[in-house]
Design a protein around this motif. Structure first.
Motif, short mmCIF file in Angstrom:
data_model
loop_
_atom_site.label_atom_id
_atom_site.label_comp_id
_atom_site.label_asym_id
_atom_site.label_seq_id
_atom_site.Cartn_x
_atom_site.Cartn_y
_atom_site.Cartn_z
N VAL A 2 49.97 72.27 -3.68
CA VAL A 2 49.75 72.36 -2.86
C VAL A 2 50.45 71.43 -1.66
O VAL A 2 50.39 70.47 -2.54
N GLU A 3 50.70 71.68 -1.69
CA GLU A 3 52.08 70.61 -0.51
C GLU A 3 51.57 70.97 0.71
O GLU A 3 50.92 71.77 1.47
N LEU A 4 51.80 69.43 1.83
CA LEU A 4 51.49 69.70 3.22
C LEU A 4 52.96 69.13 3.80
O LEU A 4 53.35 68.47 3.28
N ARG A 5 53.59 70.46 4.60
CA ARG A 5 55.02 70.82 5.05
C ARG A 5 54.11 69.96 6.81
O ARG A 5 53.71 69.66 6.89
N TYR A 6 56.02 69.56 6.89
CA TYR A 6 55.81 69.03 8.06
C TYR A 6 57.42 69.97 8.40
O TYR A 6 58.05 69.40 8.49
N SER A 7 57.06 69.18 10.25
CA SER A 7 58.21 69.87 10.87
C SER A 7 58.10 68.49 11.66
O SER A 7 57.55 68.35 12.98
N ALA A 8 59.51 68.09 11.74
CA ALA A 8 59.50 66.49 12.73
C ALA A 8 60.03 67.03 14.57
O ALA A 8 59.79 66.68 15.39
N THR A 9 60.63 68.27 14.18
CA THR A 9 61.14 68.97 16.25
C THR A 9 60.07 69.44 16.21
O THR A 9 59.68 69.00 17.39
#
Length: 157
Positions: free
Chosen positions: A78-85
């Motif tokens: 399981v990964e927690l993904r992130y978008s800075a934009t």
């Protein structure tokens, strides 16, 4: 019958150079992924990170993923993904022992919100996103292996 005058070799080269320059300039005007984002702040809640353009600058929000294991066997990651934009997070789960059923969700405590579970028996799934700037967002994954459900510990950032 009238024929058009022939262009000199130098004129053809100049015309080709101008055309190539025009194509390069036009390509720079095409929207970049960051400018193609179609949601902002909590307006991104419950939306698809790919469809909104938020996945263009995606990275993992934590230094390590969460593993769902049974004995010595890793069932899923399981990964927690992130978008800075976009300031958003979403969960991603990778099935390591197919045809197990896997699913992933993310939640935010303040203001309280969670996404539906997304998954199936394939190799990899991701879920909807939640706005997370100045909030803690957590991803949780589940695997159904031989009729038993195994869950990951919450992966939070």
């Amino acid at each position: 019958m009238t024929t058009a005058p022939r262009m000199s070799r130098a004129a053809r080269r100049t015309l080709a150079s101008v055309a190539a320059g025009t194509l390069v300039a036009a390509s720079l005007l095409v929207a970049s992924p960051a400018s193609a984002v179609s949601c902002t702040t909590t307006g991104c809640d419950g939306t698809d990170p790919i469809n909104t353009g938020c996945s263009a600058d995606a990275r993992n929000a934590t230094s390590r993923p969460a593993y769902i294991v049974k004995g010595a066997t890793t069932l899923a990651v399981v990964e927690l993904r992130y978008s800075a934009t976009c300031g958003t997070n979403w969960g991603k789960i990778s099935n390591r022992v197919t045809p197990n059923r896997v699913q992933v969700t993310v939640y935010r405590d303040s203001p309280r919100k969670s996404t539906p579970w997304y998954g199936g028996t394939g190799a990899q799934y991701y879920g909807d996103q939640l706005y997370g700037d100045n909030s803690t967002i957590c991803a949780v994954g589940e695997v159904v292996y031989n009729g038993t459900t195994y869950s990951s510990t919450p992966l939070c950032a």
